[in-house]
Scaffold this motif. Structure first.
Motif, mmCIF file in Angstrom:
data_model
loop_
_atom_site.group_PDB
_atom_site.id
_atom_site.type_symbol
_atom_site.label_atom_id
_atom_site.label_comp_id
_atom_site.label_asym_id
_atom_site.label_seq_id
_atom_site.Cartn_x
_atom_site.Cartn_y
_atom_site.Cartn_z
ATOM 1 N N LYS A 1 0.753 -1.135 -0.024
ATOM 2 C CA LYS A 1 0.121 0.016 -0.048
ATOM 3 C C LYS A 1 0.932 1.335 0.077
ATOM 4 C CE LYS A 1 -3.883 2.140 2.631
ATOM 5 N NZ LYS A 1 -4.773 2.050 1.652
ATOM 6 N N ARG A 2 1.978 1.223 0.609
ATOM 7 C CA ARG A 2 2.838 2.405 0.703
ATOM 8 C C ARG A 2 3.802 2.486 -0.407
ATOM 9 N NH1 ARG A 2 -0.536 3.698 3.796
ATOM 10 N NH2 ARG A 2 -0.542 3.917 5.824
ATOM 11 N N ASP A 3 3.916 1.373 -1.116
ATOM 12 C CA ASP A 3 4.945 1.321 -2.080
ATOM 13 C C ASP A 3 4.137 1.472 -3.465
ATOM 14 O OD1 ASP A 3 7.014 0.598 -3.739
ATOM 15 O OD2 ASP A 3 6.973 -1.409 -3.519
ATOM 16 N N ASN A 4 3.987 2.623 -4.104
ATOM 17 C CA ASN A 4 3.415 2.904 -5.196
ATOM 18 C C ASN A 4 4.269 3.902 -6.107
ATOM 19 O OD1 ASN A 4 0.961 1.303 -4.683
ATOM 20 N ND2 ASN A 4 0.280 2.854 -3.748
ATOM 21 N N MET A 5 5.338 3.296 -6.619
ATOM 22 C CA MET A 5 6.297 4.293 -7.331
ATOM 23 C C MET A 5 5.621 4.797 -8.396
ATOM 24 S SD MET A 5 9.142 4.224 -5.883
ATOM 25 C CE MET A 5 10.672 4.526 -6.763
ATOM 26 N N TYR A 6 4.763 4.102 -9.243
ATOM 27 C CA TYR A 6 4.127 4.389 -10.467
ATOM 28 C C TYR A 6 2.887 5.288 -10.222
ATOM 29 C CZ TYR A 6 1.789 4.787 -14.927
ATOM 30 O OH TYR A 6 1.249 5.192 -16.248
ATOM 31 N N LYS A 7 1.943 4.718 -9.309
ATOM 32 C CA LYS A 7 0.764 5.367 -8.953
ATOM 33 C C LYS A 7 0.822 6.665 -8.412
ATOM 34 C CE LYS A 7 -2.044 1.164 -8.099
ATOM 35 N NZ LYS A 7 -2.620 0.418 -7.099
ATOM 36 N N PHE A 8 1.930 6.999 -7.678
ATOM 37 C CA PHE A 8 2.349 8.141 -7.234
ATOM 38 C C PHE A 8 1.421 9.016 -6.224
ATOM 39 C CE2 PHE A 8 4.583 12.665 -8.446
ATOM 40 C CZ PHE A 8 5.709 12.224 -7.928
ATOM 41 N N ASP A 9 0.689 8.263 -5.634
ATOM 42 C CA ASP A 9 -0.304 8.493 -4.744
ATOM 43 C C ASP A 9 -0.193 8.641 -3.208
ATOM 44 O OD1 ASP A 9 -0.195 6.027 -4.315
ATOM 45 O OD2 ASP A 9 -2.544 5.381 -4.746
ATOM 46 N N ASN A 10 1.387 8.110 -2.906
ATOM 47 C CA ASN A 10 1.551 8.172 -1.430
ATOM 48 C C ASN A 10 2.653 9.541 -1.193
ATOM 49 O OD1 ASN A 10 2.503 7.857 1.176
ATOM 50 N ND2 ASN A 10 3.615 5.830 0.825
ATOM 51 N N PRO A 11 2.312 10.496 -0.911
ATOM 52 C CA PRO A 11 3.083 11.789 -0.741
ATOM 53 C C PRO A 11 4.385 11.432 0.214
ATOM 54 C CG PRO A 11 0.702 12.526 -0.517
ATOM 55 C CD PRO A 11 0.865 10.957 -0.393
ATOM 56 N N ALA A 12 4.416 10.367 1.167
ATOM 57 C CA ALA A 12 5.256 10.322 1.942
ATOM 58 C C ALA A 12 6.474 9.382 1.233
ATOM 59 C CB ALA A 12 4.739 9.577 3.177
ATOM 60 N N LEU A 13 6.060 8.644 0.143
ATOM 61 C CA LEU A 13 6.926 7.904 -0.450
ATOM 62 C C LEU A 13 8.220 8.766 -1.332
ATOM 63 C CD1 LEU A 13 7.647 5.097 -1.303
ATOM 64 C CD2 LEU A 13 6.476 5.192 -3.546
ATOM 65 N N PRO A 14 9.499 8.801 -0.880
ATOM 66 C CA PRO A 14 10.282 9.704 -1.740
ATOM 67 C C PRO A 14 10.524 9.101 -3.133
ATOM 68 C CG PRO A 14 11.189 8.623 0.377
ATOM 69 C CD PRO A 14 9.950 7.917 0.118
ATOM 70 N N THR A 15 10.570 10.181 -3.913
ATOM 71 C CA THR A 15 11.061 9.841 -5.333
ATOM 72 C C THR A 15 12.062 10.462 -5.928
ATOM 73 O OG1 THR A 15 9.400 10.518 -7.448
ATOM 74 C CG2 THR A 15 9.594 12.046 -5.834
ATOM 75 N N LEU A 16 12.410 10.205 -7.116
ATOM 76 C CA LEU A 16 13.508 10.750 -8.165
ATOM 77 C C LEU A 16 12.827 11.560 -9.220
ATOM 78 C CD1 LEU A 16 15.745 7.425 -8.298
ATOM 79 C CD2 LEU A 16 16.022 9.377 -6.586
ATOM 80 N N GLN A 17 11.756 11.685 -9.340
ATOM 81 C CA GLN A 17 10.779 12.538 -10.326
ATOM 82 C C GLN A 17 10.977 13.900 -9.997
ATOM 83 O OE1 GLN A 17 9.379 10.662 -12.940
ATOM 84 N NE2 GLN A 17 10.090 8.881 -12.047
ATOM 85 N N PRO A 18 10.808 14.808 -11.024
ATOM 86 C CA PRO A 18 10.868 16.113 -11.151
ATOM 87 C C PRO A 18 10.034 16.820 -10.201
ATOM 88 C CG PRO A 18 10.043 15.390 -13.255
ATOM 89 C CD PRO A 18 10.393 14.251 -12.372
ATOM 90 N N TRP A 19 8.956 16.386 -9.911
ATOM 91 C CA TRP A 19 7.928 16.889 -9.014
ATOM 92 C C TRP A 19 7.655 15.955 -7.908
ATOM 93 C CZ3 TRP A 19 7.191 17.861 -14.112
ATOM 94 C CH2 TRP A 19 7.459 19.068 -14.649
ATOM 95 N N ILE A 20 7.123 16.505 -6.651
ATOM 96 C CA ILE A 20 7.012 15.902 -5.375
ATOM 97 C C ILE A 20 5.373 15.918 -5.205
ATOM 98 C CG2 ILE A 20 7.330 15.272 -2.985
ATOM 99 C CD1 ILE A 20 9.991 17.105 -3.296
ATOM 100 N N ASN A 21 4.814 14.865 -4.922
ATOM 101 C CA ASN A 21 3.361 14.877 -4.439
ATOM 102 C C ASN A 21 3.253 15.581 -3.000
ATOM 103 O OD1 ASN A 21 0.645 14.421 -4.040
ATOM 104 N ND2 ASN A 21 0.491 12.468 -4.699
ATOM 105 N N THR A 22 2.509 16.552 -2.783
ATOM 106 C CA THR A 22 2.329 17.159 -1.675
ATOM 107 C C THR A 22 0.637 17.500 -1.522
ATOM 108 O OG1 THR A 22 2.261 19.393 -2.384
ATOM 109 C CG2 THR A 22 4.323 18.378 -1.849
ATOM 110 N N SER A 23 -0.007 16.347 -1.890
ATOM 111 C CA SER A 23 -1.351 16.578 -1.969
ATOM 112 C C SER A 23 -2.057 15.917 -0.682
ATOM 113 C CB SER A 23 -2.021 15.978 -3.297
ATOM 114 O OG SER A 23 -1.461 16.290 -4.329
ATOM 115 N N ASP A 24 -3.223 16.500 -0.381
ATOM 116 C CA ASP A 24 -4.039 15.928 0.550
ATOM 117 C C ASP A 24 -4.979 14.822 -0.108
ATOM 118 O OD1 ASP A 24 -6.322 15.195 2.264
ATOM 119 O OD2 ASP A 24 -6.609 17.391 3.198
ATOM 120 N N LYS A 25 -5.148 13.609 0.193
ATOM 121 C CA LYS A 25 -5.616 12.618 -0.577
ATOM 122 C C LYS A 25 -7.257 13.003 -0.631
ATOM 123 C CE LYS A 25 -6.552 9.225 3.404
ATOM 124 N NZ LYS A 25 -6.418 8.073 3.715
#
Length: 460
Positions: free
Chosen positions: A238-262
């Motif tokens: 559930k916490r490991d969604n690298m492609y879905k990009f729906d977990n703001p707490a999951l660190p990423t290497l993409q150019p933008w970071i998800n900071t959204s309220d779900k």
């Protein structure tokens, strides 16, 4: 065929040169200046790799961008936030405009005999939370995700198996990872570059808190309870969604970071302070500070685009929207309506099932004359005029024109409507008997008719 998009702003370019440590003088982003001045974020020279990817826009005939601003776009479903992984297109290796592959997240790739791939990471590269990105993140994926029977009951992914033999992954040092097979695996690098790639690395420092091998049992039990899942593996997935990009707490290497309220209909993505690309002036990419995705009903996207509520819209628009958008543009709308090349080889393709269980139909469908007759019976010119305003390219299913495998003869073979030729091919097959209504019969006397089913998701 071509797809249609509304476009008003340019985003991230990907035209890399060889990366080097003797690069341009780095410029701090105004977006992060307050955090840097407060000491809560390192200076830019301490945030990017010692060998960043230098993007030379001028060499590609493109102009430099200006840092800052918010890009507004619309989506019709919450799960479409995954488009940010596609738009950002940060990959271990990535496609160039000419479809060649070049290192992106990686500093380099050594290929031996097409079967051994040595991946070299960029020293000093960091996840979006500032933690180092090293070979341990690849090790975590291989040993604790792909080969953990609780997380991946089916075992390692199919792409790791070539000729029924599992590949081997080793980690010589913190900046080197080796994938090796006994025979060549030509699909490996293209797979890493695709729109939805296999993420063969994971942020180990974050995900290990959800893995029974590393986490404190009591703390893990509390997390499982709070997430309302049945097991630690379900929590980890559930916490490991690298492609879905729906977990703001999951660190990423993409150019933008998800900071959204779900629970919000407005999804916000801010620039990654540790992103590994810079332009040749020393400006850290991406140029755009914030991407704002707003979830609306699919039927409202064209209207809101027409009203000027978006800056770039690449989903939810199609050819039926061209007329109203072009009218809005002509009436003073501050946008441009553009045709954008489609990554698919064809808008519509019909594939008869050559393994159909019915032996009579199967024999007919396997005869190339039957399939050619079907193709000759399609009026592509009429379809183009009725659905695509005559703007589409007419032809059969083939490789994209940009591909080295493209052959113009293949595209236009059997693709011009010719009913006389089509009927002659069916006659040549011996399918000459007809029903009183004129419908041809199969060899066993049944009417030669079939139904084409579609999910109905597109107007075509």
């Amino acid at each position: 065929m071509r797809k249609f998009f509304l476009a008003l702003a340019a985003t991230l370019a990907f035209a890399p040169l060889a990366a080097h440590s003797d690069g341009p003088v780095l410029q701090e982003s105004s977006f992060w200046a307050q955090e840097v001045n407060a000491g809560s974020l390192p200076h830019v020279q301490d945030r990017i790799p010692s060998e960043p990817l230098v993007v030379d826009l001028e060499a590609k005939g493109r102009s430099f961008g200006r840092q800052g601003g918010t890009l507004r776009t619309l989506i019709s479903r919450t799960k479409d936030v995954r488009q940010m992984v596609v738009y950002g297109y940060a990959r271990l290796v990535g496609y160039q405009p000419d479809y060649t592959l070049a290192p992106d997240i990686l500093a380099a790739v050594d290929v031996e005999e097409g079967r051994k791939f040595t991946l070299h990471l960029r020293p000093g590269h960091r996840w979006s939370d500032g933690m180092p990105f090293t070979s341990d993140d690849f090790r975590y994926w291989w040993e604790n995700v792909a080969n953990d029977p609780d997380i991946t009951p089916s075992g390692p992914p199919d792409f790791m198996i070539v000729d029924n033999r599992l590949g081997k992954v080793t980690f010589p040092d913190e900046h080197t990872v080796v994938f090796e097979w006994q025979i060549p695996n030509p699909n490996f690098l293209p797979l890493l570059a695709q729109a939805s790639p296999p993420f063969i690395y994971r942020p180990a420092h974050y995900l290990s808190q959800f893995h029974k091998k590393f986490a404190d049992p009591d703390a893990l039990a509390e997390k499982i309870k709070a997430a309302r899942v049945k097991s630690w593996a379900a929590l980890h997935n559930k916490r490991d969604n690298m492609y879905k990009f729906d977990n703001p707490a999951l660190p990423t290497l993409q150019p933008w970071i998800n900071t959204s309220d779900k629970d919000s209909s407005r999804k916000l993505f801010v620039r990654n302070p540790y992103f590994h690309r810079i332009d040749s002036r020393g400006v850290q990419l991406p140029y755009i500070d914030v991407v704002q995705m707003t979830v609306v009903g699919g039927g409202l996207i064209a209207a809101k685009a027409n009203a000027g509520e978006v800056d770039l819209q690449a989903r939810g628009l199609d050819f039926p929207d061209v007329a109203i958008l072009k009218k809005g543009e002509a009436d003073g709308g501050k946008y441009r309506t553009l045709l954008w090349a489609n990554g698919a080889a064809s808008q519509i393709a019909i594939y008869p099932n050559l393994n159909f269980a019915d032996p009579v139909w199967r024999e007919v469908m396997r005869d190339v004359r039957f399939r050619r007759a079907l193709s000759l019976g399609i009026d592509r010119r009429m379809i183009n005029r009725a659905l695509y305003f005559g703007l589409a390219s007419e032809g059969g299913m083939s490789a994209l024109s940009q591909s080295a495998l493209y052959n113009d003869d293949n595209t236009h073979a059997w693709s011009m409507m010719n009913l006389a030729h089509a009927n002659a091919l069916l006659d040549d097959m011996g399918l000459t008997d007809r029903t009183p209504a004129g419908l041809r019969k199969l060899p066993d006397g049944r009417p030669m008719e079939f139904v084409i089913e579609t999910a109905g998701e597109r107007s075509e």
